[in-house]
Scaffold this active site. Structure first.
Site, short mmCIF file in Angstrom:
data_model
loop_
_atom_site.label_atom_id
_atom_site.label_comp_id
_atom_site.label_asym_id
_atom_site.label_seq_id
_atom_site.Cartn_x
_atom_site.Cartn_y
_atom_site.Cartn_z
CG ASP A 145 -15.01 -18.91 -5.05
OD1 ASP A 145 -16.16 -18.80 -5.52
OD2 ASP A 145 -14.62 -18.24 -4.07
CD GLU A 164 -16.89 -14.15 -2.62
OE1 GLU A 164 -16.91 -13.99 -1.38
OE2 GLU A 164 -17.15 -15.23 -3.15
CD GLU A 194 -23.81 -15.23 -4.62
OE1 GLU A 194 -22.71 -15.04 -5.16
OE2 GLU A 194 -24.11 -16.29 -4.06
#
Ligand SMILES: Nc1nc(=O)c2c([nH]1)NC[C@@H]1CN(c3ccc(C(=O)N[C@@H](CCC(=O)O)C(=O)O)cc3)CN21
Ligand SMILES: CC(C)C(=O)C(=O)O
Ligand SMILES: [Mg+2]
Length: 298
Positions: A60, A131, A198
């Site tokens: 995204d 996420e 991340e």
């Protein structure tokens, strides 16, 4: 040749083979998994032509690097489907994964299932990424149970940049590290087949990778995750925005692009483009006949 195959073909490494093989004891010796983002057909083709690309992610980040939105939260499911389809037309062997856009898996589990099905059927992807931590395990479990492989994403969650007060490294405190590990284990238990980690300290990313049986895909998480992912425009040097610490530029496509555009505009302005070999001509007799008729009509 570039027709997308589902999970067959001599050169195709299916996601099941790729990721299940990471569960075995010697996984530490395995070659890292290479993941790269893509947002359009030519990039899909480029990824498909490189046998070292294991997974193509329609991230995204599309919102920012390709569509010019200020954050990923503005991206719609329809926009993601549009771009996923384009990438799918260009890819054959790598596993194709798309991010579930912000809002497409937060309302209810059934809404998340129907949106993931749209990504698979209309976007032609093979797996989805989302996420979140322990709070999304029910969604991960449900999607996995209906046969949609889920890639989890923990650590820095760009879709929550406001709640996180910006793009910040996660898991730097004892509590933060404990929560990240708990989230990772819960997501694995819920059926996630792999996990993006991340912007996490490398020690913690290594620890989590060792605790999990599914592979971790790091971005800003050091060298000890099972694989690495980078945004296409970051690694190609075309993204004009902020360069995060974890980004390495592997090419200067921005430089090449700007030179190309400059060469073109200069050639048009000074009249050197197009030249004779770049132009069409008419048979001389035809042309003279044409001029003759024009003169008669005048
Ligand atoms: N071009 C691009 N690359 C990406 O990796 C990316 C996107 N866009 N858009 C969606 C998200 C947002 N991401 C980001 C954006 C910024 C930072 C960043 O500025 N990180 C700081 C860390 C600051 C700290 O120390 O806490 C850095 O300087 O690395 C990190 C990830 C990752 N994703
Ligand atoms: C950077 C990767 C992991 C991502 O989520 C994206 O590109 O959106
Ligand atoms: Mg993303």
């Amino acid at each position: 040749m570039h027709e997308r195959t589902t999970n067959q073909g001599p050169e195709y490494i299916g996601w099941w083979v790729l990721f299940q093989s990471w569960s075995c004891a010697e996984r530490a010796k395995k070659i890292p998994i290479t993941v790269v983002t893509a947002y359009d057909y030519p990039t899909g083709l480029a990824c498909s032509m490189n046998p070292q690309v294991d997974v193509v992610l329609v991230g995204d980040s599309l919102a920012q690097v390709c569509l010019g939105y200020p954050s990923t939260t503005e991206l719609t499911l329809q926009e993601m489907i549009h771009h996923s389809r384009a990438v799918a037309r260009g890819t054959s062997h790598p596993l194709l994964v798309a991010d579930m856009p912000f809002g497409s898996y937060h309302i209810s589990t059934s809404d998340a299932v129907s949106n993931a099905i749209k990504l698979v059927q209309d976007g032609r992807v093979e797996a989805v990424k989302m996420e979140g931590g322990a709070e999304i395990v029910d969604i991960v479990r449900k999607l996995t149970s209906v046969g949609i492989p889920v890639m989890a994403h923990v650590g820095l969650l760009p879709q929550r940049y406001i709640a996180l007060s910006g793009y910040r490294v996660q898991g730097r405190t004892v509590e933060g590290a404990q929560k990240l590990l708990r989230d990772a284990l819960a997501l694995q238990e819920a059926g996630a087949f792999s996990m993006v980690v991340e912007a996490v300290p490398q020690e913690l990313a290594k620890y989590i990778t060792e605790k999990l049986s599914i592979p971790t895909i790091g971005i800003g998480a050091g060298p000890s995750t099972s694989g690495q992912v980078l945004v296409w425009d970051d690694l190609m040097g075309t993204w004009p925005g902020h360069k995060a610490k974890f980004v390495r530029r592997f090419a200067d496509l921005k430089g090449a692009r700007d030179i190309g555009l400059q060469n073109y505009t200069s050639a048009v302005k000074n009249g050197s483009f197009p030249n004779d070999s770049e132009s069409y001509s008419m048979d001389e007799a035809e042309w003279n006949k044409f001029l003759e008729l024009e003169n008669q009509n005048a």
